[in-house]
Design an enzyme around this catalytic site. Structure first.
Site, short mmCIF file in Angstrom:
data_model
loop_
_atom_site.label_atom_id
_atom_site.label_comp_id
_atom_site.label_asym_id
_atom_site.label_seq_id
_atom_site.Cartn_x
_atom_site.Cartn_y
_atom_site.Cartn_z
N ARG A 1 -8.73 -20.07 -0.44
CA ARG A 1 -7.63 -19.90 0.52
C ARG A 1 -6.58 -21.00 0.40
NH1 ARG A 1 -5.93 -21.04 5.68
NH2 ARG A 1 -4.96 -19.26 6.74
N TYR B 1 0.83 -1.21 0.00
CA TYR B 1 0.00 0.00 0.00
C TYR B 1 0.86 1.25 0.00
CZ TYR B 1 0.97 1.08 4.93
OH TYR B 1 1.59 1.44 6.11
N GLU C 1 12.78 2.42 14.00
CA GLU C 1 11.86 3.47 13.52
C GLU C 1 10.61 3.47 14.38
OE1 GLU C 1 10.28 2.72 9.58
OE2 GLU C 1 10.05 0.58 9.98
N HIS D 1 -2.03 -20.95 1.04
CA HIS D 1 -0.90 -20.04 1.30
C HIS D 1 -0.12 -19.71 0.03
CE1 HIS D 1 -1.94 -20.90 5.37
NE2 HIS D 1 -0.90 -20.26 5.88
N ARG E 1 7.77 3.70 -5.11
CA ARG E 1 7.96 2.79 -3.97
C ARG E 1 6.89 1.71 -3.97
NH1 ARG E 1 8.15 5.13 2.06
NH2 ARG E 1 5.92 5.39 1.64
N LEU F 1 11.36 1.19 6.97
CA LEU F 1 10.78 1.67 5.71
C LEU F 1 11.53 2.95 5.34
CD1 LEU F 1 8.38 1.27 3.66
CD2 LEU F 1 7.32 3.17 4.87
N1 PDD Z 1 3.39 5.77 7.68
N2 PDD Z 1 7.95 3.84 8.82
C1 PDD Z 1 6.75 3.23 8.91
C2 PDD Z 1 6.68 1.93 9.62
C3 PDD Z 1 5.61 3.83 8.32
O1 PDD Z 1 4.42 3.22 8.38
C4 PDD Z 1 5.73 5.07 7.66
C5 PDD Z 1 4.57 5.74 6.98
C6 PDD Z 1 7.00 5.68 7.63
C7 PDD Z 1 7.21 7.00 6.95
O2 PDD Z 1 7.14 6.88 5.56
P1 PDD Z 1 6.64 8.07 4.64
O3 PDD Z 1 7.46 9.26 5.00
O4 PDD Z 1 6.89 7.59 3.27
O5 PDD Z 1 5.18 8.29 4.96
C8 PDD Z 1 8.08 5.03 8.20
C9 PDD Z 1 2.10 6.10 7.14
C10 PDD Z 1 1.96 5.97 5.70
C11 PDD Z 1 1.68 7.48 7.62
O6 PDD Z 1 1.78 7.71 8.82
O7 PDD Z 1 1.22 8.28 6.86
#
Ligand code: PDD
Length: 286
Positions: free
Chosen positions: A99, A32, A178, A101, A51, A202
């Site tokens: 269903r 997503y 993070e 896996h 991405r 991420l």
């Molecule tokens: N969050 N790390 C995680 C685990 C995340 O879910 C998100 C984004 C980020 C930051 O990524 P970006 O800057 O591309 O949004 C890092 C969701 C999408 C949000 O809070 O909007």
């Protein structure tokens, strides 16, 4: 009427239905993205859509839409829904099949859904800062993929919410990775430090934009892992994400960070980031 996208078509939200055996629903088998919309325009749309395609590749899910086509569809939805300030959410799952896996055959097409939502900018949090707590990072080892599987993230966020905190800062052992839905950076002696873009985080689009802004403005930034102790001793801490933009973290586990108020470098980055939004999407003044 509110429009959503279901497999490339615009339909009335109340008529959009997904099968019970959609693999996103049963296995979290999909990817997503969330994109911010300011003044009816998407911010960093290409970066998010690229991405999305990369996340798809990493789980062997073939997203047959090129970035340009996806962008055009989302732009049309924004216009149809008259969205000025908010977000666009989109996801691709591995489609619907009985269903099992293992992946279904090539005849099963991925399911593509997207919708818009009105949301304001989190002005108060950005101005005053937020509280955070620490939680062990129990997620899998491919956090670089923006997967629909968010159990580890939502369990961490719930702990934060229960303690009146905005974010849960995750760590593997002593190393800070993070936030549950954001990237984390610290400032010490005028230098920004953030976890490198490995499989353990991420690689946020906001994080990447911050890196670019630092380079262009000669602000020192280092992509190296830091510890819980570094975090607690930092002069400033901030989180970054699409929805939270750049939000100062002023308290962790009940203890103030620095002076307990948003720091000067965080403020400077917020200003630079806002200028970048305005460059792409127009004035933010209302
Ligand atoms: N969050 N790390 C995680 C685990 C995340 O879910 C998100 C984004 C980020 C930051 O990524 P970006 O800057 O591309 O949004 C890092 C969701 C999408 C949000 O809070 O909007």
């Amino acid at each position: 009427m509110e429009y959503v996208i279901l497999n490339g078509e615009f339909i009335d939200r109340s008529k959009a239905k997904v099968d019970m055996e959609d693999r996103g629903y049963q296995f979290g088998d999909g990817v997503y993205e969330v994109i911010r919309v300011y003044n009816g325009k998407m911010f960093t749309a290409e970066e998010h859509l690229e991405r999305l395609l990369e996340s798809g590749k990493k789980i062997e899910l073939n997203i047959s839409y090129p970035v340009k086509k996806l962008k055009h569809l989302l732009e049309q939805m924004i216009v149809k829904n008259k969205l000025e300030l908010g977000i666009v959410y989109m996801q691709f799952t591995r489609g619907t099949s009985p269903r099992n896996h293992a992946y279904p055959g090539e005849d099963v097409l991925p399911a593509f859904t997207a919708y818009t939502r009105e949301t304001t900018r989190p002005e108060e949090n950005m101005k005053k800062g937020v509280k955070a707590l620490l939680v062990e990072d129990i997620r899998w080892l491919r956090c670089d993929i923006k997967s629909l599987n968010l159990l580890g993230n939502i369990m961490a966020k719930q702990k934060a919410a229960q303690s009146g905190c905005f974010e849960a800062i995750q760590h593997r052992g002593e190393t800070v990775t993070e936030g549950s839905s954001s990237n984390i950076a610290i400032v010490r002696n005028g230098k920004i430090c953030t976890h490198p873009a490995t499989n353990l985080i991420l690689n946020g689009i906001t994080r990447r934009k911050i890196n670019e802004l630092c380079q262009a403005n000669e602000i020192a930034l280092e992509e190296t892992a830091f510890t819980i102790e570094d975090l607690k001793q930092a002069d400033e801490v901030f989180l970054s994400s699409t929805s939270a933009e750049i939000t100062p973290i002023t308290e962790i586990e009940g203890k103030p960070i620095g002076a307990g108020t948003p720091g000067p470098l965080t403020r400077k980055l917020q200003d630079l980031f806002e200028t970048e939004i305005e460059r792409q999407c127009g004035s933010l003044q209302v």
